[in-house]
Write an enzyme that holds these catalytic residues in place. Structure first.
Site, PDB file in Angstrom:
ATOM      1  N   CYS A 153       0.819  -1.225   0.000  1.00 27.05           N
ATOM      2  CA  CYS A 153       0.000   0.000   0.000  1.00 27.05           C
ATOM      3  C   CYS A 153       0.849   1.271   0.000  1.00 27.05           C
ATOM      4  O   CYS A 153       0.353   2.340  -0.362  1.00 27.05           O
ATOM      5  CB  CYS A 153      -0.887   0.055   1.237  1.00 27.05           C
ATOM      6  SG  CYS A 153      -1.832  -1.421   1.567  1.00 27.05           S
TER       7      CYS A 153
HETATM    8  O1  KQY Z   1      -4.154   0.807   0.981  1.00 25.13           O
HETATM    9  C1  KQY Z   1      -4.320   0.912   2.150  1.00 25.13           C
HETATM   10  N1  KQY Z   1      -4.375  -0.144   2.884  1.00 25.13           N
HETATM   11  C2  KQY Z   1      -4.496   2.257   2.714  1.00 25.13           C
HETATM   12  C3  KQY Z   1      -5.149   2.330   3.987  1.00 25.13           C
HETATM   13  C4  KQY Z   1      -5.374   3.755   4.350  1.00 25.13           C
HETATM   14  C5  KQY Z   1      -5.435   3.934   5.763  1.00 25.13           C
HETATM   15  C6  KQY Z   1      -5.662   5.343   6.165  1.00 25.13           C
HETATM   16  N2  KQY Z   1      -5.728   5.412   7.549  1.00 25.13           N
END
Ligand code: KQY
Length: 368
Positions: free
Chosen positions: A356
């Site tokens: 991510c």
């Molecule tokens: O791609 C992801 N797992 C992003 C998560 C965003 C979290 C924001 N608090």
């Protein structure tokens, strides 16, 4: 660089698999204290470690705010390029550009509309306008033209492609109320086919239990190579994750990819449930409009959230007995790449993991 009003599929541009050769990787430096505990200091250490590892293998760029420029520059090795850019948080997989290539090696990108995983319906923070401009700015830095979709919301973590005509996503995420609720599933699928240049979309029902992204596929399942997938798995029938993994396994077992191949499915056991501690929860600033981090909340931990680059696989580990099993399995699945385990609890506490927080730029030979 230009904004294009044509369609990648018609122009001969496709999204390559992550496992294809890269020219580099982008990340964004963490700093918001309503998501990252203790002023984001522990997260910054791990982001620096991830960037340092990736930077050994390919060109690494760290995007950082004006306020954090000097700190990030001081914490990162000189081989990591540090570029100042406004941002709202550090999930470049989701707000960054999705790069495309054509057969001549030219590059372009898709600049999806970003609304922080659900906008005013169930988004994770407000506002998100700086993040929505990150893809355009990455295109400027890379010197590539972009297809901007003002009417289609998508995060890069909600899709995976095999580079040979197949995309994989989840219904839980792409059909969620906070994204493209005015579109039918067929319309969403057509947009993916047009802009990623794929022929087939595999719709897993759901992602990882309690994933605040509404079940991004990149935490649940990934293409190791065309025809081969790795799937998050648990043998514990009492774990709410169990039914999710079984559904995905059954779905994938009965599907073929765009080339008509049956999929080889490798199950990767998740770590045992990881819960937020009191100390961790207390380290996060409470801010209206941001998802709170409560003691006892289960985090969406999965080894599938790994990142594949030139000659390496960066894998999140959690000090769990299943770490070793995941590493062994990934060594077999990627025999030609070095497996780089990184202790990633601090990234997980922010709501995602190594995949991510990274975004690849594929290799091409020139820009069009
Ligand atoms: O791609 C992801 N797992 C992003 C998560 C965003 C979290 C924001 N608090």
């Amino acid at each position: 660089m230009k904004k294009l009003n044509t369609i990648p599929k018609e122009d001969g541009f496709r999204m390559p698999g992550e496992f294809e050769k890269h020219s580099g990787t982008y990340m964004i430096w963490p700093e918001r204290t309503d998501n990252w505990r203790l002023g984001a200091k522990p997260a910054q250490k791990v982001f620096a470690e991830v960037a340092s590892v990736i930077g050994k293998y390919e060109a690494m760029t760290m995007i950082v705010s004006k306020a954090q420029y000097s700190n990030a520059r001081a914490m990162l090795p000189s081989y990591v390029r540090v570029v100042e850019m406004s941002n709202d948080d550090s999930w470049v997989r989701d707000c960054g550009a999705t790069f495309l290539v054509n057969d001549k090696g030219n590059k372009r990108a898709v600049d999806w509309k970003f609304n922080a995983w659900g906008g005013l319906v169930d988004g994770l923070y407000f506002p998100w306008d700086s993040d929505d401009k990150i893809a355009q700015k990455m295109c400027e830095l890379e010197g590539v033209d972009r297809y901007r979709l003002d009417d289609f919301i998508l995060e890069g973590g909600s899709i995976h492609v095999d580079g040979e005509g197949t995309c994989m996503t989840t219904e839980e995420c792409l059909l969620s109320a906070g994204r493209n609720s005015s579109m039918t599933k067929e319309e969403i699928e057509k947009t993916l086919c047009d802009y990623l240049n794929v022929e087939k979309v595999l719709w897993l029902p759901r992602g990882i239990y309690n994933d605040e992204t509404n079940g991004h596929v990149d935490n649940m399942c990934t293409f190791v190579k065309p025809g081969v997938v790795a799937l998050a798995w648990t043998e514990d029938e009492n774990d709410p994750q169990y039914q999710r993994s079984v559904e995905a396994y059954e779905y994938l077992s009965n599907e073929t990819d765009a080339k008509g191949r049956k999929l080889e499915i490798h199950k990767i056991l998740t770590p045992s449930p990881i819960l937020i501690t009191k100390e961790e929860s207390e380290g996060v600033d409470a801010v209206d409009g941001t998802l709170p981090r409560e003691e006892g909340d289960r985090m969406a931990a999965s080894y599938i959230n790994y990142y594949v680059g030139n000659g390496f696989v960066a894998v999140p580990v959690f000090n769990d007995p299943n770490d070793a099993k995941a590493i062994e399995e990934l060594k077999k699945l990627y025999p030609d790449r070095k497996i780089e385990p990184i202790y990633a609890r601090e990234i997980l506490l922010g709501g995602g993991n190594i995949h991510c927080i990274t975004q690849q730029v594929p290799k091409g030979c020139s820009n069009e």
